[in-house]
Scaffold this active site. Structure first.
Site, PDB file in Angstrom:
ATOM      1  N   ASP A  17     -21.557  18.144  -9.421  1.00 36.44           N
ATOM      2  CA  ASP A  17     -22.706  17.432  -9.999  1.00 36.44           C
ATOM      3  C   ASP A  17     -23.890  18.385 -10.211  1.00 36.44           C
ATOM      4  OD1 ASP A  17     -21.044  15.192  -9.373  1.00 36.44           O
ATOM      5  OD2 ASP A  17     -21.977  15.081  -7.387  1.00 36.44           O
ATOM      6  N   GLU A 197     -21.336   7.191 -15.532  1.00 33.94           N
ATOM      7  CA  GLU A 197     -22.234   7.773 -14.539  1.00 33.94           C
ATOM      8  C   GLU A 197     -22.686   9.154 -14.991  1.00 33.94           C
ATOM      9  OE1 GLU A 197     -19.899   8.005 -10.946  1.00 33.94           O
ATOM     10  OE2 GLU A 197     -18.953   9.889 -11.521  1.00 33.94           O
TER      11      GLU A 197
END
Length: 320
Positions: A17, A197
């Site tokens: 991420d 997401e």
């Protein structure tokens, strides 16, 4: 389109991420999920490649119990109104499987000119319409208005997370209604989990683009694209159009699996756009993919197609 890469990948191993922000001081600032999911780290470098060679500092650590005591996920660093902010997601260790899928969004603030210095102050939870799974908050500004985009679980909609947008009163407080701009609808968004997401925003060619990630975090993980005209009402769901196909996917030939959860930055000379993302270099995962630590940070120059959309091509093979 021919692809080439000036960066050595993996850029940073075992950092998922990833978020890279180039500031006006000429430094790149980097943060990401660590495999232990227990802290937030920050590092800086004059070059993207140098982020691999510099030391990180810990700016925040999880609590022993309570709302911020488990699964510290996907921090992002932003510079808003002359202050530094870090958005991140955290869960309660007492809930479900050590807080899995019980996340909420939180904000840290630092008034120092250099975010590697000074104090990081907790500004609390971002309160949304529901007390449900929420994570991956990202900020952008357009025409003087500050917006937040994030994934969240709507209790009335099947699946794990949809994408929402809201205007911001300040970096940790929503202003007005939150509006859903994307929900998993295509098969490539529903493999393993129904997921939209990891949004990231880039503005170009009269458009505002939001990339996002879809499906489970194994080799099915991939990136999609939302587009809005820069003059449209960004709080109107009809302004956002989802590309029907994924735009960045696993490439077995290059041994790159599950590319996603990206951020955007620019090259050192400011002339090239750079995609920052994570991927694994193997397909078979033992156990839960979320606890496999080998989602490595990667950097890749990208271009723009004739329609003015970002063109990422394929995730390039490891070259170091």
């Amino acid at each position: 389109m021919e692809q080439n890469n000036q960066y050595q990948n993996p850029l940073i191993e075992q950092r998922a991420d990833p978020w890279v922000y180039k500031h006006s001081d000429g430094f790149y600032y980097f943060t990401a999920s660590v495999p232990e999911y227990d802290r937030i780290e920050l590092r800086k470098s004059k070059t993207i490649q140098g982020l691999n060679e510099t030391d990180s500092i810990i700016i925040w650590e999880k609590y022993e119990n309570g709302p911020m005591s488990a699964n510290i996920w996907a921090p992002e660093i932003h510079y808003i109104n002359h202050k530094w902010y870090v958005y991140f997601a955290a869960a309660k260790s007492s809930e479900t499987k050590d807080g899995l899928f019980d996340h909420r969004m939180f904000v840290l603030e630092n008034e120092s000119e250099d975010p590697m210095q000074g104090n990081w102050v907790e500004k609390g939870q971002i309160k949304t319409k529901w007390e449900t799974f929420a994570l991956d908050a990202t900020h952008f500004e357009h025409l003087g208005v500050h917006y937040l985009v994030w994934p969240q679980k709507d209790p009335s909609i099947e699946g794990n997370s949809n994408l929402y947008i809201s205007e911001l009163e300040n970096p940790w407080t929503l202003k007005g209604e939150q509006v859903m701009i994307a929900t998993p609808e295509y098969e490539w968004e529903k493999i393993g989990f129904y997921v939209n997401e990891g949004p990231a925003v880039i503005k170009r060619n009269g458009k505002i683009f939001i990339t996002f990630s879809a499906s489970a975090t194994n080799h099915h993980y991939c990136m999609g694209l939302l587009t809005a005209d820069e003059n449209s009402s960004l709080l109107d769901p009809s302004s956002w159009v989802k590309h029907p196909e994924p735009i960045f996917t696993t490439n077995e030939e290059n041994q790159q699996f599950g590319p996603g959860h990206n951020s955007f930055t620019v090259s050192e000379n400011g002339k090239e756009d750079v995609l920052i993302y994570h991927a694994r270099n193997y397909k078979k995962i033992v156990g839960d993919p979320l606890y496999d630590p080998n989602r490595h940070t990667r950097a890749q120059v990208f271009s723009w197609d004739k329609e003015g959309r970002p063109f990422f091509g394929a995730p390039l093979p490891d070259n170091k």
